[in-house]
Design a protein around this motif. Structure first.
Motif, mmCIF file in Angstrom:
data_model
loop_
_atom_site.group_PDB
_atom_site.id
_atom_site.type_symbol
_atom_site.label_atom_id
_atom_site.label_comp_id
_atom_site.label_asym_id
_atom_site.label_seq_id
_atom_site.Cartn_x
_atom_site.Cartn_y
_atom_site.Cartn_z
ATOM 1 N N LEU A 92 72.142 24.191 61.410
ATOM 2 C CA LEU A 92 72.322 23.417 60.186
ATOM 3 C C LEU A 92 70.980 23.037 59.557
ATOM 4 O O LEU A 92 70.851 23.001 58.324
ATOM 5 N N GLU A 95 69.595 25.721 57.423
ATOM 6 C CA GLU A 95 70.264 25.843 56.126
ATOM 7 C C GLU A 95 70.094 24.594 55.270
ATOM 8 O O GLU A 95 70.689 24.479 54.198
ATOM 9 N N LEU A 97 71.110 21.540 55.825
ATOM 10 C CA LEU A 97 72.319 20.715 55.762
ATOM 11 C C LEU A 97 72.278 19.506 56.691
ATOM 12 O O LEU A 97 72.898 18.483 56.416
ATOM 13 N N LYS A 200 80.615 24.013 57.002
ATOM 14 C CA LYS A 200 80.266 24.410 55.640
ATOM 15 C C LYS A 200 81.502 24.452 54.745
ATOM 16 O O LYS A 200 81.436 24.090 53.555
#
Length: 205
Positions: A92, A95, A97, A200
């Motif tokens: 994560l 990415e 996030l 996601k």
């Protein structure tokens, strides 16, 4: 008109195929249905974080979460599952996030043994990023109630020498509703790529 009549059944079959294809695409993309139904709401809680600050269920609203119950003296499943969470954390973070769209909440059900210092030592073993990963401790009986009533995770025993507990990770939405649980005792249910995909998808709701 004659040509249509001649190939009438061909056109009918073609129309059926087109309708079937649209239906399959519609369902595969999740249109018209909720991919993760609401299982139940997480009951309100207030606990001490590893940094000494008080964290409540209201503080965790607004982000998708993975929630997990553990104790640091656990000889088997808790370290293994926390390692899985650590791997998901890294995916994560790559990415962008983690901490922004997603938090982790790990809650100890052995607060007498699990001091802030011991919890910090445990989290450090798994390279926990505390900016997005809460490690909480609170009243043991209130934690047991939260664990059993909201998450339906069984817990027997009252100290690190006799605990018997279920081992699962919960996917929780921005409004603190449980949307999915993963049986962490089954490696096929806790594949990092699958859980990241679910996270996601829930972020996009």
């Amino acid at each position: 008109m004659n040509a249509f009549k001649r190939y009438k059944w061909t056109w009918v079959l073609l129309a059926i195929c087109v309708i079937a294809a649209i239906y399959l695409v519609y369902n595969s993309l999740g249109f018209g249905k909720e991919k993760f139904p609401i299982v139940r709401e997480v009951s309100a809680y207030s606990m001490e974080n590893v940094d000494g600050k008080t964290i409540t269920s209201e503080d965790t609203k607004g982000k998708v979460k993975l929630m997990y119950f553990y104790f640091t003296s656990c000889p088997d499943v808790c370290p293994i599952t926390t390692l899985v969470l650590s791997q998901i954390q890294e995916d994560l973070k790559q990415e962008g996030l983690f901490g922004k769209e997603v938090n982790f909440v790990s809650i100890s059900f052995d607060p007498e043994t699990d001091t802030k210092e011991k919890i910090k030592e445990f989290g450090d073993r798994f390279y926990a990023d505390y900016s997005g990963w809460y490690f909480l401790r609170g009243d043991q009986e209130e934690t047991r109630k939260l664990m059993q009533e909201s998450f339906k995770i069984p817990l027997l025993g009252n100290n690190s020498t006799n605990f018997t507990h279920g081992n699962s990770i919960a996917l929780v939405d921005r409004d603190n509703n449980i949307r999915k649980t993963y049986n962490a005792a089954d490696p096929s249910e806790v594949k990092t790529e699958d859980i990241v995909k679910d996270i996601k998808a829930l972020i996009k709701e």
